[in-house]
Design an enzyme around this catalytic site. Structure first.
Site, PDB file in Angstrom:
ATOM      1  N   ARG A  67       5.332   1.270  10.268  1.00  0.00           N
ATOM      2  CA  ARG A  67       5.356   2.046   9.024  1.00  0.00           C
ATOM      3  C   ARG A  67       6.773   2.164   8.482  1.00  0.00           C
ATOM      4  O   ARG A  67       7.000   2.141   7.275  1.00  0.00           O
ATOM      5  CB  ARG A  67       4.774   3.443   9.278  1.00  0.00           C
ATOM      6  CG  ARG A  67       3.268   3.531   9.128  1.00  0.00           C
ATOM      7  CD  ARG A  67       2.740   4.800   9.777  1.00  0.00           C
ATOM      8  NE  ARG A  67       2.670   4.674  11.222  1.00  0.00           N
ATOM      9  CZ  ARG A  67       2.573   5.698  12.047  1.00  0.00           C
ATOM     10  NH1 ARG A  67       2.563   6.925  11.576  1.00  0.00           N
ATOM     11  NH2 ARG A  67       2.487   5.508  13.336  1.00  0.00           N
ATOM     12  N   GLU A  85       2.026   2.597  23.425  1.00  0.00           N
ATOM     13  CA  GLU A  85       1.637   2.551  22.017  1.00  0.00           C
ATOM     14  C   GLU A  85       1.236   1.136  21.612  1.00  0.00           C
ATOM     15  O   GLU A  85       0.219   0.903  20.968  1.00  0.00           O
ATOM     16  CB  GLU A  85       2.792   3.027  21.125  1.00  0.00           C
ATOM     17  CG  GLU A  85       2.429   3.011  19.644  1.00  0.00           C
ATOM     18  CD  GLU A  85       3.634   2.976  18.729  1.00  0.00           C
ATOM     19  OE1 GLU A  85       3.425   2.998  17.506  1.00  0.00           O
ATOM     20  OE2 GLU A  85       4.769   2.904  19.224  1.00  0.00           O
ATOM     21  N   GLN A  93       0.425   8.901   7.390  1.00  0.00           N
ATOM     22  CA  GLN A  93       0.575   9.382   8.769  1.00  0.00           C
ATOM     23  C   GLN A  93       2.050   9.378   9.129  1.00  0.00           C
ATOM     24  O   GLN A  93       2.697   8.331   9.117  1.00  0.00           O
ATOM     25  CB  GLN A  93      -0.205   8.499   9.748  1.00  0.00           C
ATOM     26  CG  GLN A  93      -0.177   9.020  11.171  1.00  0.00           C
ATOM     27  CD  GLN A  93      -0.987   8.132  12.110  1.00  0.00           C
ATOM     28  OE1 GLN A  93      -1.351   7.020  11.749  1.00  0.00           O
ATOM     29  NE2 GLN A  93      -1.247   8.626  13.297  1.00  0.00           N
ATOM     30  N   GLU A 150       7.094   2.289  14.189  1.00  0.00           N
ATOM     31  CA  GLU A 150       8.105   1.351  13.692  1.00  0.00           C
ATOM     32  C   GLU A 150       7.554   0.475  12.570  1.00  0.00           C
ATOM     33  O   GLU A 150       8.260   0.137  11.623  1.00  0.00           O
ATOM     34  CB  GLU A 150       8.640   0.476  14.825  1.00  0.00           C
ATOM     35  CG  GLU A 150       9.751  -0.463  14.341  1.00  0.00           C
ATOM     36  CD  GLU A 150      10.434  -1.226  15.452  1.00  0.00           C
ATOM     37  OE1 GLU A 150      11.170  -2.176  15.136  1.00  0.00           O
ATOM     38  OE2 GLU A 150      10.241  -0.869  16.628  1.00  0.00           O
ATOM     39  N   SER A 186       0.823  -1.202   0.000  1.00  0.00           N
ATOM     40  CA  SER A 186       0.000   0.000   0.000  1.00  0.00           C
ATOM     41  C   SER A 186       0.864   1.263   0.000  1.00  0.00           C
ATOM     42  O   SER A 186       0.579   2.236  -0.695  1.00  0.00           O
ATOM     43  CB  SER A 186      -0.922  -0.003   1.222  1.00  0.00           C
ATOM     44  OG  SER A 186      -1.713   1.155   1.246  1.00  0.00           O
TER      45      SER A 186
END
Length: 293
Positions: free
Chosen positions: A92, A123, A73, A90, A65
């Site tokens: 991404r 997170e 983002q 991380e 993608s």
């Protein structure tokens, strides 16, 4: 569009918990925090990242993608001595490398070591990305590195104290059983039940059996209970009236606890307790022992 989703039903309380919520809000970036294209080669993972496993299939899908649409983002980083360290994003970052990207959009923020640790844990907890063992190791890291108690970790993470304690107990499992838990072959419930086994040397073997036979938690509980009954300790042999009276008289003489254990062949063991060096010297004087001679 590929972007990391945020769990809406897992709200964390406490100062940093609220700060993390703000960290991931899709709000316009302020002028002081402009998005920059940073070289991926200069970006390193958060050194306190508790997550060890990344789903290869999901990572590949995100990479495909990103190759087609880019990263929508930006990741969050902090400046380090050599390049940058990831605060959030991380996944991404890894996917961008798979997509053969050379840069990634990022926001640079300032965080100290304590905040880096807490953010790394929070997170992943918000996104439910950690295995039970990774989560346990994360809480243990917070305790040791920040000098926190279980109650303090509980407050900062927005979890109950028993919840934190149950996860930390997983760290006492033997190595082979930990591997089964980390790979997802053993569930959290099964692992917790195995901790109830009194003979710890048998945990690995039982864990292997549980996985092989796909034994549900309720049945594991029954097996552990049965094994514990067999392991019930034998009651110590009752001391004779002579031994008991001798212990009492010697205790009166030395002013300390005295224990006598008689063997089967007329031999035995005599112990006299002392509380300090001075107490030991007092007992030696009563025995007529002079170490200065």
């Amino acid at each position: 569009m590929a972007r990391d989703s945020k769990s809406k039903d897992n709200k964390h309380k406490g100062g940093l918990g609220r700060g993390l919520e703000a960290l991931f809000e899709d709000e316009p970036v302020s002028a002081a925090e402009e998005i920059q294209e940073l070289p991926l080669a200069e970006i390193r993972p958060n050194p306190y990242q508790p997550r060890k496993q990344f789903d290869d299939k999901a990572l590949r899908e995100l990479a495909d993608s990103i190759a087609e649409n880019g990263v929508f983002q930006p990741i969050i980083v902090r400046k380090s001595v050599n390049g940058y360290e990831i605060i959030a994003g991380e996944r991404r970052c890894r996917a961008s490398k798979l997509a053969k990207k050379t840069t990634i959009p990022a926001i640079i923020r300032k965080f100290d070591e304590s905040e880096m640790m807490e953010i790394a844990v929070l997170e992943n907890l918000q996104r439910e990305d950690l295995t039970p063992l990774e989560e346990a190791q994360a809480y243990d890291m917070l305790q040791k590195n920040l000098g926190l108690t279980q109650a303090e970790v509980s407050k900062r993470m927005g979890k109950s104290r028993p919840y934190i304690a149950n996860y930390l107990r997983l760290l006492t499992l033997p190595t082979k059983t930990k591997r089964l838990l980390q790979r997802g072959e053993l569930s959290m419930g099964q692992a917790r039940t195995l901790l109830g086994l009194k003979d710890k040397s048998k945990i690995d073997a039982l864990a292997k059996r549980v996985v092989k036979e796909a034994i549900p938690v309720r049945k594991v509980e029954a097996i552990v209970s049965q094994m514990n009954q067999k392991k019930a300790k034998k009651q110590p042999a009752k001391k004779s009236a002579f031994i008991t009276a001798s212990e009492s008289q010697l205790a009166d003489k030395f002013g300390s606890s005295v224990s006598i254990t008689a063997g089967k062949k007329g031999n035995g063991h005599l112990s006299i307790d002392f509380k300090s060096t001075e107490d030991l010297n007092r007992i030696l004087d009563l025995l007529g022992v002079n170490l200065d001679d």
